[in-house]
Design a protein around this motif. Structure first.
Motif, mmCIF file in Angstrom:
data_model
loop_
_atom_site.group_PDB
_atom_site.id
_atom_site.type_symbol
_atom_site.label_atom_id
_atom_site.label_comp_id
_atom_site.label_asym_id
_atom_site.label_seq_id
_atom_site.Cartn_x
_atom_site.Cartn_y
_atom_site.Cartn_z
ATOM 1 N N TYR A 139 0.826 -1.206 0.000
ATOM 2 C CA TYR A 139 0.000 0.000 0.000
ATOM 3 C C TYR A 139 0.864 1.263 0.000
ATOM 4 C CZ TYR A 139 -4.271 -2.707 0.727
ATOM 5 O OH TYR A 139 -5.333 -3.567 0.564
ATOM 6 N N SER A 140 2.000 1.194 0.680
ATOM 7 C CA SER A 140 2.918 2.346 0.673
ATOM 8 C C SER A 140 3.448 2.589 -0.733
ATOM 9 C CB SER A 140 4.086 2.107 1.636
ATOM 10 O OG SER A 140 3.630 2.015 2.965
ATOM 11 N N ALA A 141 3.779 1.500 -1.448
ATOM 12 C CA ALA A 141 4.278 1.625 -2.816
ATOM 13 C C ALA A 141 3.213 2.235 -3.723
ATOM 14 C CB ALA A 141 4.704 0.257 -3.346
ATOM 15 N N VAL A 142 1.981 1.785 -3.549
ATOM 16 C CA VAL A 142 0.868 2.331 -4.340
ATOM 17 C C VAL A 142 0.689 3.816 -4.054
ATOM 18 C CG1 VAL A 142 -1.641 2.280 -4.644
ATOM 19 C CG2 VAL A 142 -0.349 0.139 -4.552
ATOM 20 N N PHE A 143 0.769 4.176 -2.776
ATOM 21 C CA PHE A 143 0.629 5.583 -2.391
ATOM 22 C C PHE A 143 1.760 6.430 -2.978
ATOM 23 C CE2 PHE A 143 1.878 8.997 0.542
ATOM 24 C CZ PHE A 143 0.728 9.774 0.508
ATOM 25 N N LEU A 144 2.984 5.912 -2.927
ATOM 26 C CA LEU A 144 4.130 6.656 -3.450
ATOM 27 C C LEU A 144 4.033 6.849 -4.960
ATOM 28 C CD1 LEU A 144 7.077 5.143 -1.367
ATOM 29 C CD2 LEU A 144 6.105 7.447 -1.188
ATOM 30 N N ILE A 145 3.525 5.840 -5.664
ATOM 31 C CA ILE A 145 3.333 5.977 -7.114
ATOM 32 C C ILE A 145 2.307 7.066 -7.406
ATOM 33 C CG2 ILE A 145 2.471 4.826 -9.195
ATOM 34 C CD1 ILE A 145 3.593 2.206 -8.062
ATOM 35 N N ALA A 146 1.200 7.062 -6.629
ATOM 36 C CA ALA A 146 0.167 8.082 -6.805
ATOM 37 C C ALA A 146 0.716 9.472 -6.479
ATOM 38 C CB ALA A 146 -1.035 7.767 -5.918
ATOM 39 N N LEU A 147 1.542 9.559 -5.428
ATOM 40 C CA LEU A 147 2.146 10.833 -5.048
ATOM 41 C C LEU A 147 3.101 11.326 -6.141
ATOM 42 C CD1 LEU A 147 2.586 13.032 -2.898
ATOM 43 C CD2 LEU A 147 4.400 11.596 -1.929
ATOM 44 N N LEU A 148 3.907 10.407 -6.674
ATOM 45 C CA LEU A 148 4.822 10.757 -7.765
ATOM 46 C C LEU A 148 4.051 11.258 -8.976
ATOM 47 C CD1 LEU A 148 7.668 10.770 -9.017
ATOM 48 C CD2 LEU A 148 7.290 8.376 -9.663
ATOM 49 N N TRP A 149 2.938 10.573 -9.293
ATOM 50 C CA TRP A 149 2.107 11.016 -10.419
ATOM 51 C C TRP A 149 1.573 12.429 -10.184
ATOM 52 C CZ3 TRP A 149 -3.007 12.488 -10.006
ATOM 53 C CH2 TRP A 149 -3.571 12.922 -11.206
ATOM 54 N N SER A 150 1.080 12.708 -8.977
ATOM 55 C CA SER A 150 0.487 14.016 -8.689
ATOM 56 C C SER A 150 1.513 15.133 -8.865
ATOM 57 C CB SER A 150 -0.106 14.046 -7.277
ATOM 58 O OG SER A 150 0.912 13.952 -6.296
ATOM 59 N N ILE A 151 2.774 14.856 -8.509
ATOM 60 C CA ILE A 151 3.841 15.857 -8.664
ATOM 61 C C ILE A 151 4.184 16.041 -10.135
ATOM 62 C CG2 ILE A 151 6.257 16.378 -8.168
ATOM 63 C CD1 ILE A 151 5.878 14.819 -5.516
ATOM 64 N N LEU A 152 4.413 14.924 -10.840
ATOM 65 C CA LEU A 152 4.766 14.996 -12.261
ATOM 66 C C LEU A 152 3.645 15.590 -13.084
ATOM 67 C CD1 LEU A 152 6.569 11.541 -12.762
ATOM 68 C CD2 LEU A 152 7.610 13.813 -12.583
ATOM 69 N N ASN A 153 2.397 15.286 -12.712
ATOM 70 C CA ASN A 153 1.248 15.825 -13.436
ATOM 71 C C ASN A 153 1.202 17.343 -13.334
ATOM 72 O OD1 ASN A 153 -1.423 15.540 -14.807
ATOM 73 N ND2 ASN A 153 -2.187 16.341 -12.869
ATOM 74 N N TYR A 154 1.457 17.869 -12.137
ATOM 75 C CA TYR A 154 1.442 19.325 -11.968
ATOM 76 C C TYR A 154 2.601 19.976 -12.711
ATOM 77 C CZ TYR A 154 1.184 23.935 -9.942
ATOM 78 O OH TYR A 154 1.082 25.301 -9.804
ATOM 79 N N VAL A 155 3.800 19.421 -12.529
ATOM 80 C CA VAL A 155 4.985 19.978 -13.197
ATOM 81 C C VAL A 155 4.822 19.919 -14.710
ATOM 82 C CG1 VAL A 155 7.465 19.666 -13.579
ATOM 83 C CG2 VAL A 155 6.517 19.435 -11.277
ATOM 84 N N GLY A 156 4.178 18.850 -15.197
ATOM 85 C CA GLY A 156 3.969 18.693 -16.631
ATOM 86 C C GLY A 156 3.087 19.758 -17.237
ATOM 87 N N HIS A 157 2.271 20.419 -16.403
ATOM 88 C CA HIS A 157 1.380 21.472 -16.887
ATOM 89 C C HIS A 157 1.988 22.867 -16.780
ATOM 90 C CE1 HIS A 157 -1.815 18.366 -16.468
ATOM 91 N NE2 HIS A 157 -2.284 18.981 -17.527
ATOM 92 N N LEU A 158 3.100 22.971 -16.042
ATOM 93 C CA LEU A 158 3.742 24.274 -15.916
ATOM 94 C C LEU A 158 4.390 24.671 -17.236
ATOM 95 C CD1 LEU A 158 5.548 24.334 -12.457
ATOM 96 C CD2 LEU A 158 3.607 25.707 -13.164
ATOM 97 N N GLN A 159 4.180 25.891 -17.651
ATOM 98 C CA GLN A 159 4.776 26.397 -18.878
ATOM 99 C C GLN A 159 5.393 27.762 -18.611
ATOM 100 O OE1 GLN A 159 1.649 26.489 -21.781
ATOM 101 N NE2 GLN A 159 1.824 24.299 -22.229
ATOM 102 N N ILE A 160 6.482 28.022 -19.295
ATOM 103 C CA ILE A 160 7.071 29.354 -19.198
ATOM 104 C C ILE A 160 6.076 30.361 -19.745
ATOM 105 C CG2 ILE A 160 8.928 30.854 -20.015
ATOM 106 C CD1 ILE A 160 9.870 28.857 -17.991
ATOM 107 N N SER A 161 5.860 31.434 -19.016
ATOM 108 C CA SER A 161 4.926 32.468 -19.447
ATOM 109 C C SER A 161 5.292 32.990 -20.831
ATOM 110 C CB SER A 161 4.917 33.628 -18.445
ATOM 111 O OG SER A 161 4.053 34.643 -18.865
#
Length: 204
Positions: free
Chosen positions: A48-70
């Protein structure tokens, strides 16, 4: 209508395979826990910890993936194209266009080519904006697609639960329903966390 389109623009999500891995891992963990409860108890914290960490990693990468230089800090070689993408009034755009064109003419009179003069004029304005801290370096988007997924998950939960009242469904289907419930709550929380991060970035 436009907001609804943004909510159900489900392709906006980044790294869906990583999110899917987390969801499948959670369902598999639930099924193993039910089938081999005594043996699985020893490693369920790790799983369950591994599953949580994968979900946490996704949430970080998903946000960073949407950041764009103005737009104001991107490289441009065309004044009209640069100004068109700026978020300012028509009067301000007209004034800026006149300013940059005058800048270009001045540079050309001093021997610069038109292409070099345009790039220099735009860069000069960008540096000026940056040093005066006007505008944000990053552009963020409102993550409405998360709410779109939540609505779909809730719909699937309702369908599964209604069918289960009529016909007893296999545990794996009920596990999917539980997973959808948890991820719906997580997506709603993530929506507000992303908004909070957006505010923090905007203040810098």
């Amino acid at each position: 209508m436009n907001k609804i389109k943004r909510i159900y623009n489900l392709t906006d999500i980044k790294y869906p395979w990583l999110l899917l891995a987390s969801m499948l891992g959670f369902i598999i963990a639930l099924c193993f826990n039910r089938s081999y409860s005594e043996a699985f108890t020893r490693i369920e914290i790790v799983v369950y910890s591994a599953v949580f960490l994968i979900a946490l990693l996704w949430s970080i990468l998903n946000y960073v993936g949407h950041l764009q230089i103005s737009t104001i800090y991107k490289k441009h070689d065309n004044i009209d194209g640069f100004i068109k993408r700026l978020t300012m009034s028509k009067e301000d755009k007209a004034g800026l266009t006149e300013y940059l064109n005058d800048f270009v003419k001045d540079l050309e009179e001093h021997g610069s080519t038109h292409e070099e003069a345009v790039k220099t004029a735009i860069s000069h304005f960008q540096v000026k904006e940056f040093t005066q801290s006007q505008g944000n370096i990053f552009e963020t988007q409102i993550h409405f697609y998360l709410l779109g997924y939540v609505s779909i998950f809730v719909g699937l939960i309702i369908v599964i639960q209604c069918i289960d009242l009529i016909v007893s469904l296999p545990f794996i289907v009920l596990a999917m329903s539980f997973m959808f419930m948890l991820f719906s709550a997580a997506f709603i929380c993530l929506f507000f966390i992303y908004k909070l991060i957006d505010v923090m970035i905007a203040k810098k």
